[in-house]
Design a protein around this motif. Structure first.
Motif, short mmCIF file in Angstrom:
data_model
loop_
_atom_site.label_atom_id
_atom_site.label_comp_id
_atom_site.label_asym_id
_atom_site.label_seq_id
_atom_site.Cartn_x
_atom_site.Cartn_y
_atom_site.Cartn_z
N GLY A 1 22.24 68.67 -3.26
CA GLY A 1 21.16 67.69 -1.57
C GLY A 1 21.84 66.60 -1.63
N PRO A 2 21.08 65.65 -1.39
CA PRO A 2 21.41 64.30 -1.34
C PRO A 2 21.30 63.54 -2.37
N GLU B 1 29.28 63.50 5.53
CA GLU B 1 29.63 63.49 4.27
C GLU B 1 30.04 61.91 4.03
N GLY B 2 29.89 61.87 3.43
CA GLY B 2 30.91 60.33 2.66
C GLY B 2 29.15 59.20 2.68
N THR B 3 29.49 58.27 2.80
CA THR B 3 28.18 56.64 2.49
C THR B 3 27.93 55.65 3.79
N GLN B 4 26.90 55.28 3.60
CA GLN B 4 27.45 54.13 4.39
C GLN B 4 25.93 53.16 4.25
N ILE C 1 23.25 55.96 10.74
CA ILE C 1 23.71 57.72 10.63
C ILE C 1 23.24 58.54 10.79
N TYR C 2 22.09 59.92 11.12
CA TYR C 2 21.49 60.81 10.72
C TYR C 2 22.06 61.95 9.46
N GLY C 3 21.63 61.65 8.77
CA GLY C 3 21.91 62.22 7.52
C GLY C 3 22.87 61.98 6.80
N LYS C 4 22.71 60.98 6.75
CA LYS C 4 24.56 60.31 5.85
C LYS C 4 23.53 60.04 4.53
N SER C 5 24.54 59.62 3.58
CA SER C 5 23.87 59.00 2.46
C SER C 5 24.03 57.80 2.40
N ILE C 6 23.15 56.93 2.00
CA ILE C 6 23.11 55.31 1.25
C ILE C 6 23.10 54.87 0.72
N TRP D 1 27.96 68.96 5.30
CA TRP D 1 27.21 70.35 5.79
C TRP D 1 27.66 71.24 5.60
N LYS D 2 29.14 71.52 5.93
CA LYS D 2 29.47 72.54 6.57
C LYS D 2 30.74 72.67 5.29
N ASP D 3 31.19 71.90 3.95
CA ASP D 3 31.90 71.88 2.99
C ASP D 3 30.78 72.42 1.97
N SER D 4 29.53 71.96 2.37
CA SER D 4 28.11 72.83 1.27
C SER D 4 28.43 73.94 1.20
#
Length: 350
Positions: A60-61, A315-318, A324-329, A336-339
């Motif tokens: 998870g995140p 994917e990645g961070t921001q 950006i919805y569902g992107k790590s801070i 998700w696709k790779d996960s």
């Protein structure tokens, strides 16, 4: 000493927050979800004790910063769980407290329910519990969280199925003693130095009974036989990452466990952090190597009962204000696709 006298000290006491008893009473775990948690706890415990040969995937995140995005993510996980339930137990990461090396940056939803606003610990505790309750209600999956603040355990003890103690906390006595009073699996990470002996000492402490001061009470714990190790890589004196997921590292841990009188000699492999040098796209490669090591060594297969993956919708961070919805801070995560692909790879590779 009253509040006025306290405020003359270096601490400024802002307000008294909601008690664990009041929070649980206000936001209870429904009876049907109590049964769900009981079933999940048994399934996970059986993996740790060796009664089940299923494999744990704690995924998870990096930080659970947004309730809608986190619950969306876990809903996706729950659909995959149905497809891989014969081999895997998926444990979503709902990490509501984040350790910060310098004390700067986003410290998790408990500190800041809104990452762009000022800290509000009262609202943060409520937001933490509501998010966990929603995730269980919508998906049936009980979660893992990091035990950054030992005194917060009573706020979540009825809803968590797994606890991790971070690399910066694992040498702390209060963390070790608090884990000794828990009845769910608790993973003790190796410290940032990478010292396996320190990590194993923390497991010794967590599995033993203790008497200590906890939240104004003198308490006695029974010891937690489900305490185990997590390998997350190390950092040397030059600040360089040193992985510890390789075959030789795992054999070394097997041998060190054999020299200790510990229940349930288990390790979980954290595929990010210093093991990947925070290169999040390396996580699938790392996990494939760990699975290969399990296949070629029965000792490693008995030791390694799961993996830990940092993953989110995007994917990645921001930066916090990008929204950006569902992107790590916080730390960068696998998308998700790779996960999804990785989960199926794990199931096929056992």
């Amino acid at each position: 000493m009253n509040k006025r006298e306290f405020d003359r000290m270096s601490f400024k006491f802002v307000k008294e927050v909601i008690s664990p008893e009041e929070l649980v009473r206000k936001y209870p775990l429904p009876a049907k979800d109590v049964l769900r948690k009981k079933e999940r706890d048994k399934q996970i415990k059986d993996v740790i004790t060796g009664a089940s040969d299923k494999f744990l995937v704690i995924i998870g995140p990096c930080s659970a910063d947004n309730e809608d995005a986190v619950c969306d993510y876990i809903s996706r996980l729950s659909k995959i769980q149905e497809k891989v339930e014969d081999k895997l137990i998926l444990i979503p990461r709902i990490y509501t407290n984040k350790p910060r090396t310098t004390g700067e940056g986003y410290k998790g939803i408990v500190h800041q329910p809104d990452p762009e606003k000022e800290p509000d610990l009262q609202e943060g505790l409520i937001a933490m519990r509501k998010m966990h309750l929603r995730a269980i209600a919508e998906t049936g999956l009980t979660a893992a969280d990091e035990m950054l603040y030992p005194e917060n355990w009573p706020y979540v003890e009825d809803i968590l199925s797994y606890v991790a103690v971070g690399a910066r906390s694992v040498e702390n006595q209060q963390h070790r003693l608090t884990i000794s009073g828990m009845d769910v699996p608790a993973g003790m990470k190796n410290p940032t130095s990478g010292d396996f002996s320190v990590m194993l000492n923390s497991v010794v402490a967590a599995q033993a009974s203790h008497t200590f001061l906890y939240r104004t009470w003198e308490v006695i714990t029974s010891g937690n036989p489900l305490a185990h190790t997590i390998l997350r890589g190390a950092v040397n004196k030059h600040g360089q990452s040193i992985p510890n997921y390789h075959y030789e590292d795992l054999i070394r841990l097997v041998d060190m466990y054999k020299k200790r009188d510990l229940d349930n000699p288990v390790a979980i492999i954290d595929s990010n952090h210093a093991n990947s040098n925070k290169l999040y796209k390396e996580q699938p490669r790392i996990i494939k190597e760990v699975l290969h090591s399990r296949r070629v060594s029965s000792d490693i297969a008995k030791l390694v009962k799961g993996v830990m993956i940092e993953s989110y919708i995007e994917e990645g961070t921001q930066k916090v204000d990008n929204r950006i919805y569902g992107k790590s801070i916080t730390d960068p995560c696998l998308g998700w696709k790779d996960s999804e692909k990785l989960i199926y790879t794990i199931a096929d590779g056992l």
